[in-house]
Design a protein around this motif. Structure first.
Motif, PDB file in Angstrom:
ATOM      1  N   GLY A 132     -51.104 -22.810  31.241  1.00  0.00           N
ATOM      2  CA  GLY A 132     -52.145 -22.685  32.311  1.00  0.00           C
ATOM      3  C   GLY A 132     -52.696 -24.148  32.729  1.00  0.00           C
ATOM      4  N   ARG A 133     -52.758 -25.048  31.850  1.00  0.00           N
ATOM      5  CA  ARG A 133     -53.168 -26.709  32.160  1.00  0.00           C
ATOM      6  C   ARG A 133     -52.049 -27.289  32.997  1.00  0.00           C
ATOM      7  NH1 ARG A 133     -55.104 -26.542  26.843  1.00  0.00           N
ATOM      8  NH2 ARG A 133     -53.566 -27.376  26.048  1.00  0.00           N
ATOM      9  N   LEU A 134     -50.956 -26.833  32.708  1.00  0.00           N
ATOM     10  CA  LEU A 134     -49.789 -27.250  33.509  1.00  0.00           C
ATOM     11  C   LEU A 134     -49.757 -26.737  35.188  1.00  0.00           C
ATOM     12  CD1 LEU A 134     -47.251 -28.872  33.786  1.00  0.00           C
ATOM     13  CD2 LEU A 134     -45.802 -26.880  33.133  1.00  0.00           C
ATOM     14  N   ALA A 135     -50.077 -25.453  35.085  1.00  0.00           N
ATOM     15  CA  ALA A 135     -50.434 -24.786  36.371  1.00  0.00           C
ATOM     16  C   ALA A 135     -51.333 -25.405  37.249  1.00  0.00           C
ATOM     17  CB  ALA A 135     -50.337 -23.306  36.008  1.00  0.00           C
ATOM     18  N   SER A 136     -52.494 -25.680  36.707  1.00  0.00           N
ATOM     19  CA  SER A 136     -53.667 -26.169  37.189  1.00  0.00           C
ATOM     20  C   SER A 136     -53.405 -27.726  37.522  1.00  0.00           C
ATOM     21  CB  SER A 136     -54.794 -26.048  36.502  1.00  0.00           C
ATOM     22  OG  SER A 136     -54.673 -26.804  35.174  1.00  0.00           O
ATOM     23  N   GLY A 137     -52.466 -28.236  37.114  1.00  0.00           N
ATOM     24  CA  GLY A 137     -52.178 -29.579  37.599  1.00  0.00           C
ATOM     25  C   GLY A 137     -52.821 -30.728  36.507  1.00  0.00           C
ATOM     26  N   SER A 138     -53.203 -30.242  35.488  1.00  0.00           N
ATOM     27  CA  SER A 138     -53.830 -31.149  34.401  1.00  0.00           C
ATOM     28  C   SER A 138     -53.073 -31.215  33.246  1.00  0.00           C
ATOM     29  CB  SER A 138     -55.496 -30.775  34.007  1.00  0.00           C
ATOM     30  OG  SER A 138     -55.383 -29.373  33.396  1.00  0.00           O
ATOM     31  N   VAL A 139     -51.990 -31.945  33.310  1.00  0.00           N
ATOM     32  CA  VAL A 139     -51.063 -32.211  32.120  1.00  0.00           C
ATOM     33  C   VAL A 139     -51.475 -33.144  31.444  1.00  0.00           C
ATOM     34  CG1 VAL A 139     -49.058 -31.248  33.594  1.00  0.00           C
ATOM     35  CG2 VAL A 139     -49.698 -33.882  33.653  1.00  0.00           C
ATOM     36  N   GLY A 140     -51.194 -33.263  29.998  1.00  0.00           N
ATOM     37  CA  GLY A 140     -51.688 -34.065  29.005  1.00  0.00           C
ATOM     38  C   GLY A 140     -50.346 -34.945  28.644  1.00  0.00           C
ATOM     39  N   PHE A 141     -49.422 -34.942  29.083  1.00  0.00           N
ATOM     40  CA  PHE A 141     -47.968 -35.806  28.467  1.00  0.00           C
ATOM     41  C   PHE A 141     -47.759 -36.559  29.640  1.00  0.00           C
ATOM     42  CE2 PHE A 141     -46.631 -31.461  30.090  1.00  0.00           C
ATOM     43  CZ  PHE A 141     -45.735 -31.985  30.784  1.00  0.00           C
ATOM     44  N   ARG A 142     -46.626 -37.575  29.319  1.00  0.00           N
ATOM     45  CA  ARG A 142     -46.023 -38.437  30.210  1.00  0.00           C
ATOM     46  C   ARG A 142     -44.764 -37.924  30.615  1.00  0.00           C
ATOM     47  NH1 ARG A 142     -45.889 -44.029  26.932  1.00  0.00           N
ATOM     48  NH2 ARG A 142     -44.812 -42.432  25.250  1.00  0.00           N
ATOM     49  N   ALA A 143     -44.583 -38.193  31.895  1.00  0.00           N
ATOM     50  CA  ALA A 143     -43.234 -37.490  32.574  1.00  0.00           C
ATOM     51  C   ALA A 143     -42.043 -38.145  31.644  1.00  0.00           C
ATOM     52  CB  ALA A 143     -43.133 -37.903  33.889  1.00  0.00           C
ATOM     53  N   ARG A 144     -42.164 -39.535  31.275  1.00  0.00           N
ATOM     54  CA  ARG A 144     -41.057 -40.004  30.530  1.00  0.00           C
ATOM     55  C   ARG A 144     -40.777 -39.251  29.205  1.00  0.00           C
ATOM     56  NH1 ARG A 144     -41.734 -45.696  28.554  1.00  0.00           N
ATOM     57  NH2 ARG A 144     -42.870 -45.000  26.990  1.00  0.00           N
ATOM     58  N   LEU A 167     -53.672 -41.016  17.696  1.00  0.00           N
ATOM     59  CA  LEU A 167     -53.893 -40.337  18.983  1.00  0.00           C
ATOM     60  C   LEU A 167     -55.309 -39.483  19.042  1.00  0.00           C
ATOM     61  CD1 LEU A 167     -50.601 -38.931  19.780  1.00  0.00           C
ATOM     62  CD2 LEU A 167     -51.509 -40.541  21.316  1.00  0.00           C
ATOM     63  N   LYS A 168     -55.669 -39.084  17.845  1.00  0.00           N
ATOM     64  CA  LYS A 168     -56.732 -38.322  17.830  1.00  0.00           C
ATOM     65  C   LYS A 168     -57.890 -39.125  17.715  1.00  0.00           C
ATOM     66  CE  LYS A 168     -54.654 -34.797  14.914  1.00  0.00           C
ATOM     67  NZ  LYS A 168     -54.942 -33.962  13.395  1.00  0.00           N
ATOM     68  N   THR A 169     -57.964 -40.332  17.388  1.00  0.00           N
ATOM     69  CA  THR A 169     -58.993 -41.273  17.342  1.00  0.00           C
ATOM     70  C   THR A 169     -59.268 -41.767  18.996  1.00  0.00           C
ATOM     71  OG1 THR A 169     -58.462 -42.224  15.270  1.00  0.00           O
ATOM     72  CG2 THR A 169     -60.053 -43.677  16.620  1.00  0.00           C
ATOM     73  N   LEU A 170     -58.349 -41.475  19.755  1.00  0.00           N
ATOM     74  CA  LEU A 170     -58.444 -42.222  20.932  1.00  0.00           C
ATOM     75  C   LEU A 170     -58.812 -40.794  22.067  1.00  0.00           C
ATOM     76  CD1 LEU A 170     -55.137 -44.274  21.548  1.00  0.00           C
ATOM     77  CD2 LEU A 170     -57.721 -45.119  21.457  1.00  0.00           C
ATOM     78  N   GLY A 171     -59.106 -39.639  21.277  1.00  0.00           N
ATOM     79  CA  GLY A 171     -59.524 -38.559  21.920  1.00  0.00           C
ATOM     80  C   GLY A 171     -58.405 -37.970  22.787  1.00  0.00           C
ATOM     81  N   VAL A 172     -57.102 -38.016  22.406  1.00  0.00           N
ATOM     82  CA  VAL A 172     -55.880 -37.564  22.880  1.00  0.00           C
ATOM     83  C   VAL A 172     -55.402 -36.212  21.959  1.00  0.00           C
ATOM     84  CG1 VAL A 172     -53.365 -37.797  23.840  1.00  0.00           C
ATOM     85  CG2 VAL A 172     -55.153 -39.575  24.041  1.00  0.00           C
ATOM     86  N   SER A 173     -55.367 -35.132  22.741  1.00  0.00           N
ATOM     87  CA  SER A 173     -54.583 -34.123  22.081  1.00  0.00           C
ATOM     88  C   SER A 173     -53.205 -34.214  21.708  1.00  0.00           C
ATOM     89  CB  SER A 173     -54.757 -32.720  22.853  1.00  0.00           C
ATOM     90  OG  SER A 173     -54.340 -31.879  22.131  1.00  0.00           O
ATOM     91  N   SER A 174     -53.125 -34.042  20.321  1.00  0.00           N
ATOM     92  CA  SER A 174     -51.636 -34.319  19.809  1.00  0.00           C
ATOM     93  C   SER A 174     -50.714 -33.306  20.085  1.00  0.00           C
ATOM     94  CB  SER A 174     -51.787 -34.438  18.232  1.00  0.00           C
ATOM     95  OG  SER A 174     -52.170 -33.163  17.857  1.00  0.00           O
ATOM     96  N   TYR A 175     -51.285 -32.141  20.326  1.00  0.00           N
ATOM     97  CA  TYR A 175     -50.317 -30.968  20.695  1.00  0.00           C
ATOM     98  C   TYR A 175     -50.097 -31.015  22.247  1.00  0.00           C
ATOM     99  CZ  TYR A 175     -48.830 -26.328  21.801  1.00  0.00           C
ATOM    100  OH  TYR A 175     -48.119 -25.228  22.059  1.00  0.00           O
ATOM    101  N   ASP A 176     -50.917 -31.407  22.999  1.00  0.00           N
ATOM    102  CA  ASP A 176     -50.493 -31.679  24.602  1.00  0.00           C
ATOM    103  C   ASP A 176     -49.978 -32.695  24.685  1.00  0.00           C
ATOM    104  OD1 ASP A 176     -52.193 -29.552  25.227  1.00  0.00           O
ATOM    105  OD2 ASP A 176     -53.912 -30.406  25.727  1.00  0.00           O
ATOM    106  N   PHE A 177     -49.979 -33.741  23.807  1.00  0.00           N
ATOM    107  CA  PHE A 177     -49.270 -35.100  24.092  1.00  0.00           C
ATOM    108  C   PHE A 177     -48.063 -35.215  23.595  1.00  0.00           C
ATOM    109  CE2 PHE A 177     -48.213 -39.749  23.565  1.00  0.00           C
ATOM    110  CZ  PHE A 177     -48.457 -40.190  24.866  1.00  0.00           C
ATOM    111  N   LEU A 178     -47.619 -34.368  22.444  1.00  0.00           N
ATOM    112  CA  LEU A 178     -46.498 -34.476  21.627  1.00  0.00           C
ATOM    113  C   LEU A 178     -45.909 -33.405  21.541  1.00  0.00           C
ATOM    114  CD1 LEU A 178     -47.785 -36.517  18.639  1.00  0.00           C
ATOM    115  CD2 LEU A 178     -46.688 -37.550  20.412  1.00  0.00           C
TER     116      LEU A 178
END
Length: 378
Positions: A147-159, A249-260
């Motif tokens: 759902g987040r991907l469809a809305s354009g709010s991705v949480g990971f890097r394209a690389r 990642l959690k300390t930086l406020g990044v979701s480990s699931y979305d990012f990894l």
């Protein structure tokens, strides 16, 4: 009073009704010609109906090794068999600690390994419940990520996503090619052995095509990807957990699931249908090679019957299976990798668990497809 006949007795036993006192004295140092009593010898010196044996180590000068602890443990065990008890309250701390260690280690070795049946059944049911809950949580997180991907709010890097696509696709082609070619060859060879008796070799192309399209290409590709890519994903994420990169990642406020996890699951879900189509083509080629060499079947006839007799809906079923298998492998591997322990052994255990659970899940999902296909007549 009964006493061991020796120039310098190391022990003696005094009767006190249904109890006795074991007196230890002298130097219990192992040496050449030094004889120490056994538990049987000490018990022979005790009353026949003994209920309690006290140990007096006040005159003990020194001891070394395991002779004395072994004697005391042997007395304790033999007395328990008789319904009696050993009381050794005035031992020095080191001797008492060694006696406790001996009691614990030998007690663990003698403890039965098999748990009661009901307890084992409960553990299995509890593990199945936890696994089902984990799968449910992973599915919900994956749907939210889509759902987040469809809305354009991705949480990971394209690389990272492209790396996962490469690892799940191009790098898997050699092993997929080999396995698929062998599977198609085996199906054609086994079919030839059976159909030759009836002069029905001409039906080998559709037999191989249907088997590959509906079952073998999707399942074998999924099993190979579970052992190759799924294990790699689980081990990679487990290593990041060990190195505390996930905590960072959690300390930086990044979701480990979305990012990894999410880019890996998405990449595997997208690549599995393509790998399935590739595996189907290679398996049909393997069947063609065997049919040509073993049966002398013309390639044009083989391909014509394959395209004519193998309906497209067989491939639709295989494509749907491959999508489900890819999502399952990705979710299981990433879930286990992100929840591994923090040791080197935990990394290997995570990879093993990811492969085992993924393969079991693949077979279970394939069984559900088979039941639904039978009920719907597909």
């Amino acid at each position: 009073m009964r006493q061991e006949q020796s120039a310098e007795p190391l022990w003696s036993v005094s009767d006190e009704g249904d109890s006795a006192m074991l007196v230890l004295r002298g130097d219990w140092q192992p040496g050449e010609g030094q004889a120490f009593p056994s538990a049987s010898a000490v018990l022979k010196a005790c009353p026949s109906g003994i209920k309690r044996l006290d140990v007096d180590a006040g005159a003990l000068e020194s001891w070394h090794g395991s002779v004395l602890p072994a004697l005391l443990y042997g007395l304790e065990t033999r007395l328990e068999e008789k319904g009696a008890a050993l009381h050794a309250g005035d031992l020095d701390e080191e001797l008492q600690a060694l006696l406790d260690l001996t009691r614990d280690r030998i007690g663990d070795a003698r403890r039965p390994l098999a748990a009661p049946l009901l307890e084992r059944v409960w553990e299995v049911l509890l593990g199945a419940g936890n696994a089902t809950y984990a799968v449910g949580v992973s599915v919900v997180l994956y749907m939210k990520g889509l759902g987040r991907l469809a809305s354009g709010s991705v949480g990971f890097r394209a690389r990272d996503f492209l790396d996962a696509l490469t690892q799940s696709g191009v790098q898997a082609l050699p092993i997929i090619t080999l396995v698929s070619l062998l599977v198609g060859s085996i199906l054609a060879f086994v079919g030839a052995l059976q159909l030759q008796d009836f002069g029905a070799e001409i039906y080998i192309p559709e037999m191989v095509g249907v088997a590959v399209a509906r079952e073998m290409a999707a399942m074998m590709t999924a099993i190979v990807m579970a052992g190759r890519t799924g294990a790699a994903f689980a081990a990679h994420l487990a290593s990041m957990e060990v190195n505390e990169e996930v905590d960072a990642l959690k300390t930086l406020g990044v979701s480990s699931y979305d990012f990894l996890a999410f880019p890996r699951i998405l990449a595997l879900t997208l690549m599995m249908p393509l790998l399935y189509l590739y595996a189907s083509a290679i398996s049909i080629l393997g069947g063609l090679i065997v049919s040509m060499l073993a049966l002398g079947l013309e390639p044009a006839i083989y391909l014509a019957r394959t395209f004519e007799k193998v309906a497209l809906y067989h491939f639709y079923i295989g494509l749907l299976k491959s999508v489900c298998f890819g999502a399952l492998i990705g979710m299981v591997s990433c879930h286990i990798g992100l929840r591994s322990g923090r040791s080197a052994a935990a990394v290997g255990e995570s990879a093993t668990r990811a492969v085992v659970i993924s393969i079991v899940g693949i077979i279970a999902v394939d069984s559900v497809f088979a039941i639904v296909s039978t009920l719907t007549g597909a």
